[in-house]
Design a protein around this motif. Structure first.
Motif, PDB file in Angstrom:
ATOM      1  N   ALA A  45       0.850  -1.189   0.000  1.00 19.25           N
ATOM      2  CA  ALA A  45       0.000   0.000   0.000  1.00 19.25           C
ATOM      3  C   ALA A  45       0.884   1.235   0.000  1.00 19.25           C
ATOM      4  O   ALA A  45       1.723   1.411   0.878  1.00 19.25           O
ATOM      5  CB  ALA A  45      -0.904   0.005   1.222  1.00 19.25           C
ATOM      6  N   CYS A  46       0.701   2.072  -0.984  1.00 19.82           N
ATOM      7  CA  CYS A  46       1.402   3.346  -1.068  1.00 19.82           C
ATOM      8  C   CYS A  46       0.497   4.394  -0.426  1.00 19.82           C
ATOM      9  O   CYS A  46      -0.631   4.608  -0.872  1.00 19.82           O
ATOM     10  CB  CYS A  46       1.678   3.670  -2.526  1.00 19.82           C
ATOM     11  N   VAL A  47       0.984   5.034   0.632  1.00 25.06           N
ATOM     12  CA  VAL A  47       0.179   5.985   1.391  1.00 25.06           C
ATOM     13  C   VAL A  47       0.758   7.391   1.190  1.00 25.06           C
ATOM     14  O   VAL A  47       1.736   7.755   1.849  1.00 25.06           O
ATOM     15  CB  VAL A  47       0.166   5.629   2.898  1.00 25.06           C
ATOM     16  N   PRO A  48       0.174   8.181   0.282  1.00 24.47           N
ATOM     17  CA  PRO A  48       0.683   9.542   0.056  1.00 24.47           C
ATOM     18  C   PRO A  48       0.497  10.418   1.294  1.00 24.47           C
ATOM     19  O   PRO A  48      -0.498  10.298   2.011  1.00 24.47           O
ATOM     20  CB  PRO A  48      -0.178  10.065  -1.098  1.00 24.47           C
ATOM     21  N   GLN A  49       1.463  11.292   1.522  1.00 20.76           N
ATOM     22  CA  GLN A  49       1.419  12.183   2.675  1.00 20.76           C
ATOM     23  C   GLN A  49       0.242  13.154   2.532  1.00 20.76           C
ATOM     24  O   GLN A  49      -0.005  13.690   1.458  1.00 20.76           O
ATOM     25  CB  GLN A  49       2.728  12.959   2.777  1.00 20.76           C
ATOM     26  N   ASN A  50      -0.482  13.352   3.618  1.00 18.21           N
ATOM     27  CA  ASN A  50      -1.609  14.289   3.683  1.00 18.21           C
ATOM     28  C   ASN A  50      -2.730  13.980   2.700  1.00 18.21           C
ATOM     29  O   ASN A  50      -3.484  14.871   2.323  1.00 18.21           O
ATOM     30  CB  ASN A  50      -1.128  15.733   3.465  1.00 18.21           C
ATOM     31  N   TYR A  77       2.059  -8.283   3.622  1.00 17.85           N
ATOM     32  CA  TYR A  77       1.514  -6.940   3.401  1.00 17.85           C
ATOM     33  C   TYR A  77       2.468  -5.902   3.964  1.00 17.85           C
ATOM     34  O   TYR A  77       2.975  -6.054   5.074  1.00 17.85           O
ATOM     35  CB  TYR A  77       0.160  -6.823   4.090  1.00 17.85           C
ATOM     36  N   LYS A  78       2.718  -4.847   3.194  1.00 11.40           N
ATOM     37  CA  LYS A  78       3.562  -3.735   3.626  1.00 11.40           C
ATOM     38  C   LYS A  78       2.880  -2.428   3.259  1.00 11.40           C
ATOM     39  O   LYS A  78       2.181  -2.353   2.256  1.00 11.40           O
ATOM     40  CB  LYS A  78       4.928  -3.769   2.918  1.00 11.40           C
ATOM     41  N   GLU A  79       3.112  -1.405   4.067  1.00 15.41           N
ATOM     42  CA  GLU A  79       2.663  -0.049   3.745  1.00 15.41           C
ATOM     43  C   GLU A  79       3.867   0.863   3.797  1.00 15.41           C
ATOM     44  O   GLU A  79       4.774   0.659   4.595  1.00 15.41           O
ATOM     45  CB  GLU A  79       1.642   0.456   4.765  1.00 15.41           C
ATOM     46  N   PHE A  80       3.852   1.888   2.944  1.00 18.73           N
ATOM     47  CA  PHE A  80       4.908   2.884   3.016  1.00 18.73           C
ATOM     48  C   PHE A  80       4.400   4.220   2.497  1.00 18.73           C
ATOM     49  O   PHE A  80       3.483   4.282   1.702  1.00 18.73           O
ATOM     50  CB  PHE A  80       6.170   2.447   2.247  1.00 18.73           C
TER      51      PHE A  80
END
Length: 142
Positions: free
Chosen positions: A80-85, A106-109
């Motif tokens: 999961a790619c979690v964009p800032q804000n 599962y990984k998130e960053f």
């Protein structure tokens, strides 16, 4: 294939060289290419938590990859790619549930955190080595 949809990144992993081909699947027209799936040692299934459609297509991609590889056992990591804000439209819980359903880690960053990106690639290398029976080797992405 549109040039904005494909990125190549070369990594040196201990004594072996691995080429990661990264495809941007945020485009609704993206189709998996049988040729690269057939020769791939592993796949990172990456979605953007800001765009639900990228998450909703994961099941289709997972099934297509297993069909092309002619196997239900294949090294993959769900990322999961979690964009800032950004407003999150896919929860962490949904990500974990999808990974569990697919039988993959599962990984998130966050895009801004380069160390987390390296950990994702390290995990992919680890999964490939486990699959090939080489899990005893240490892996470090440089």
């Amino acid at each position: 294939m549109n040039s904005e949809m494909k990125y190549n990144r070369y990594f040196r992993v201990i004594i072996e060289n691995i080429l990661f081909e990264i495809y941007n699947i945020e485009h609704t027209t993206f189709k998996l290419n049988n040729k690269w799936v057939k020769i791939a040692d592993g796949v990172l299934l990456v979605y953007n938590t800001e765009y639900r459609f990228s998450f909703d297509r994961l099941k289709e991609y997972n099934e297509t990859i297993h069909f092309i590889k002619e196997s239900f056992v294949f090294p993959m990591v769900l990322v999961a790619c979690v964009p800032q804000n950004a407003l999150r439209k896919v929860s962490r819980k949904e990500g974990y549930q999808a990974a569990k359903q697919f039988g993959v880690p599962y990984k998130e960053f966050g895009i801004e955190n380069g160390k987390e990106v390296c950990k994702v690639f390290q995990r992919m290398v680890k999964e490939i080595r486990i699959f090939k029976g080489e899990e005893q080797k240490k892996c470090k992405v440089m």
